[in-house]
Design an enzyme around this catalytic site. Structure first.
Site, short mmCIF file in Angstrom:
data_model
loop_
_atom_site.label_atom_id
_atom_site.label_comp_id
_atom_site.label_asym_id
_atom_site.label_seq_id
_atom_site.Cartn_x
_atom_site.Cartn_y
_atom_site.Cartn_z
N ASP A 1 -51.73 -114.24 14.62
CA ASP A 1 -51.12 -113.72 15.84
C ASP A 1 -50.16 -112.69 16.43
O ASP A 1 -50.70 -111.50 15.26
CB ASP A 1 -50.15 -114.40 16.56
N ASP B 1 -52.31 -119.18 26.45
CA ASP B 1 -51.56 -120.07 26.29
C ASP B 1 -51.13 -120.68 27.00
O ASP B 1 -50.45 -122.07 26.87
CB ASP B 1 -50.18 -119.41 25.71
C1 GLA Z 1 -48.01 -117.12 20.70
C2 GLA Z 1 -49.28 -117.60 20.57
C3 GLA Z 1 -49.12 -119.58 20.65
C4 GLA Z 1 -48.45 -119.40 19.57
C5 GLA Z 1 -46.80 -119.06 19.69
C6 GLA Z 1 -45.84 -118.74 18.04
O1 GLA Z 1 -47.22 -117.57 22.20
O2 GLA Z 1 -50.38 -117.25 21.49
O3 GLA Z 1 -50.83 -120.27 20.57
O4 GLA Z 1 -48.80 -119.09 18.52
O5 GLA Z 1 -47.05 -117.58 19.68
O6 GLA Z 1 -45.17 -118.16 18.36
#
Ligand code: GLA
Length: 720
Positions: A467, A537
């Site tokens: 990420d 997300d």
């Molecule tokens: C980001 C990602 C999510 C998750 C969060 C965790 O927002 O896109 O899928 O992994 O971080 O903090």
């Protein structure tokens, strides 16, 4: 194929269906033609001589024959009388800015060169055209590689000062000046949780550009642009597509010129870019993947998909994952995870992925990035018991990491506050309570290499979600000299590539998924390291239809991570039936993002069966061709079909958002079939010729409920 006519100084790059031609005019490299295949021998009769213009045009050569302002060019330099967008601008030691780059020679390489810190498509025969400054102070090499069966070519440039240091201030590695046929410009825009929305607008006068200055390719604009004839549709019409192979600050522009041309160029965003190049030090620009299709937007996408799949994508079958993020967020411990993992038994899921919250003291997003040690208060005994629990249930184990980040509240920050990107004088700017590590510093990169190498070496991990949850600010490194600060953003991206290259090479069997707060860094370059990218997300299937449709313009759907979320959805509170949530997600790298262990028994049974079906679909998605049948940006329907390349088997999705009373019947016209072969579509009880199914279509009786969908199988049938 690359044909060279040395006498005429003409170069022909030919694919199965296109010709791209270049020649030399008054010493400059002219863009002669790009489009449907033509006869090579005819070309010089038809090229127009570039007029010198009337009063204001600057003559291009001593002969006074033409002006660069009117010459369709392959690359453009600042300060020579071409007042359209310049690809390159460099300043010499004396402050002078003018370099007159003219054709010098060419070379044919059998293999395209590769660079360890700059991802590019692998390629064979490559044309290199060398341009040389009239005063021999600078050399520019343009690289062209053809992907015949993909309808694509790639270009990049390499610039080298030959007479002392220069500061490179613009580095757009490609340019094409197309005749202005009244094009629409198509781009992908968005924001967090709403990525890859399609924008199509007529190109007017002036310059239209998309860009990023966020240090990542960004949610806001994807590094993609297409020019489509006014009447080009999904299935017909001329379309030119451009995808930058770059993950940092980019710039792509289309500009209407004075004399009936449209210039498309792109590369590194010139904003805050200034690269010091000492004599003989070369700078290589990011590459662009370009395609021409006469088969509309669908043809453009299939060309892109084929080239990306064959020549850059990190291979790997996406496992069906159950990801812990939306199931538990930060709120878990060993007991809760054990319950969750036990609950996956029998659901035909491949991998459990432990998302954020497993390290340091990370119970919220305020802390611990950088401290990549297991939080043993939460996970008693560390990761091993969780991994063993997965094995007991026939699952593999995956883990979330965010290597590029540091929390102010962390041991790492206490030890190395100077490792964060910040200015000397101001308090650094946080986003999601975190700072970015200065990856341009060797000690930081070394720390990350060894930390994550150890994590992956010491545990049985088969999946990594990488990420990156905030854009860059400050763009300053204490490790760079004053004269090199304009290199920061580009050096940062190259360091990300180095780290990704190191880890993916060290662990070739691990499946890597990329992510940047969803699709903040979804670009072709990342696909060299990551087999798929978490696309958004938002897990709301209704939103996902548009997001995934948009991404599919450039990216193969198997690279678009797409999970079934809870209902009502966390992001929108919308409730969508489980089957539709599954159907929409299955046309991507599939998985789940909800508490599967506590679902009602009938939903668990549905999921167990569905996953077996999704595995069949996955194998067609892995190598098949995508056809978009319904556009959710233009109607309330979304439709995809993926057919294997032999045209014997495929799957289709038809999704309908809101219904209206009396919607009744919708004809689904299939695509990608052999018109002369018979196909059965059991879901609709139909067996008919491809020609009938593609032209007349299948009658689908829609129901009077919102968010309904049908996922249907298409099989070649015995011919009578
Ligand atoms: C980001 C990602 C999510 C998750 C969060 C965790 O927002 O896109 O899928 O992994 O971080 O903090």
């Amino acid at each position: 194929m690359i044909y060279i006519d040395e006498r005429k100084k003409a170069f022909f790059l030919e694919g199965e269906n296109f010709t791209y031609a270049i020649d030399v005019s008054d010493g400059y490299l002219r863009h002669a033609y790009w489009g449907k295949k033509i006869e090579r021998d005819d070309i010089d009769q038809l090229l127009f001589d570039h007029p010198a213009g009337y009063v204001v045009a600057i003559e291009a050569s001593a002969s006074g024959r033409g002006s660069l302002e009117t010459l369709p060019q392959e690359i453009s330099f600042f300060g020579l009388g071409d007042y359209r967008t310049s690809c390159f601008k460099a300043t010499g030691e004396d402050g002078g800015k003018v370099f007159d780059l003219k054709y010098d020679s060419f070379e044919l390489l059998t293999e395209k060169p590769s660079y360890s810190d700059l991802p590019m498509l692998k390629g064979g025969e490559t044309l290199v055209v060398r341009l040389l400054d009239a005063a021999k102070r600078l050399e520019l090499k343009l690289y062209y590689t053809v992907y015949e069966e993909c309808g694509c070519l790639t270009r990049h440039a390499e610039i080298t000062p030959l007479g002392g240091t220069v500061f490179l201030e613009r580095a757009l590695g490609f340019c094409v000046d197309l005749p202005d046929c009244g094009y629409d410009c198509i781009t992908l825009y968005g924001k967090h949780s709403c990525e890859a929305q399609i924008d199509r607008q007529a190109l007017g006068h002036g310059e239209f550009s998309v860009s990023s200055c966020m240090g990542i390719s960004s949610h806001v604009h994807n590094p993609f642009m297409a020019l489509a004839e006014k009447h080009a549709t999904e299935n017909a019409g001329d379309v030119y597509g451009f995808g930058l192979v770059y993950s940092g600050n980019f710039f792509l522009s289309a500009q209407t010129g004075e004399f009936g041309t449209i210039r498309v160029c792109g590369g590194i965003n010139p904003l805050d870019f200034r690269y010091r190049l000492r004599e003989k030090e070369s700078f290589v620009t990011p590459e662009v993947l370009m395609t021409y299709s006469e088969c509309g937007l669908g043809g453009m996408s299939r060309n892109f998909h084929r080239a990306i799949e064959r020549y850059i994508l990190k291979r790997g079958v996406p496992p069906i994952v159950a990801n812990s993020w939306e199931a538990t967020f930060f709120d878990f411990d060993t007991k809760k995870l054990f319950g969750f993992i036990d609950g996956l038994k029998g659901l035909n899921i491949d991998t459990f992925v432990l998302d954020d919250g497993w390290f340091g003291r990370r119970d919220s997003d305020r802390t611990s990035l950088g401290d990549w040690k297991v939080n043993t208060k939460k996970l008693i005994g560390g990761l091993e018991p969780v991994i063993n629990k997965c094995k007991e249930n026939g699952l593999k184990f995956g883990i979330w990491i965010e290597p590029e980040m540091i929390s102010e509240e962390s041991e790492l920050y206490t030890l190395h506050p100077d490792w964060a990107v910040k200015s000397k004088f101001l308090k650094p700017r946080t986003s999601r309570n975190q700072l970015v590590l200065d990856l341009t510093r060797k000690e930081v990169l070394d720390y990350l290499k060894s930390t994550f190498y150890a994590l992956l070496k010491n545990h049985d991990i088969s999946y990594v979600k990488w990420d990156m949850n905030r854009p860059l600010t400050e763009f300053y490194s204490a490790g760079l000299e004053k004269e090199n600060q304009g290199e920061f953003a580009h050096r940062y991206v190259k360091a990300v590539y180095e780290l990704a290259d190191y880890l993916t090479r060290s662990f070739p069997d691990i499946y890597f998924e990329g992510c940047a707060g969803g699709g903040g860094r979804f670009d072709i370059a990342m696909l060299k390291y990551f087999s798929s990218v978490w696309a958004s997300d938002s897990c709301d299937a209704e939103e996902r239809c548009r997001i995934q449709y948009g991404y599919s313009y450039l990216y193969p759907l198997k690279t678009v991570s797409s999970h079934v979320g809870a209902s009502p959805a966390h992001q929108t509170s919308r409730s969508i039936p489980l089957e539709s949530r599954c159907n929409v997600s299955a046309f991507g790298a599939f998985g789940y993002e909800l508490r599967l262990d506590v679902l009602p028994q009938e939903e668990r049974e549905f999921i167990a069966d569905y996953n077996l079906f999704a595995k069949q679909l996955r194998s067609v998605l892995a190598e098949g061709e995508l056809f978009r049948t319904e556009n959710p940006f233009e109607s309330k329907f979304t439709g995809f079909i993926v057919m294997n390349r032999q045209k014997t088997k495929g799957y289709g999705l038809f999704y309908q958002s809101k219904t209206s009373y009396g919607d009744g019947i919708k004809m689904i016209r299939l695509r990608g079939l052999d018109p002369k072969k018979k196909y059965s579509v059991p879901k609709f009880g139909v067996c008919a010729y491809g020609s009938t199914l593609m032209n007349m279509g299948i009658q689908h009786k829609t129901t009077n409920t919102d968010y309904q969908s049908v996922l249907y199988e298409i099989n070649e049938a015995e011919n009578d």
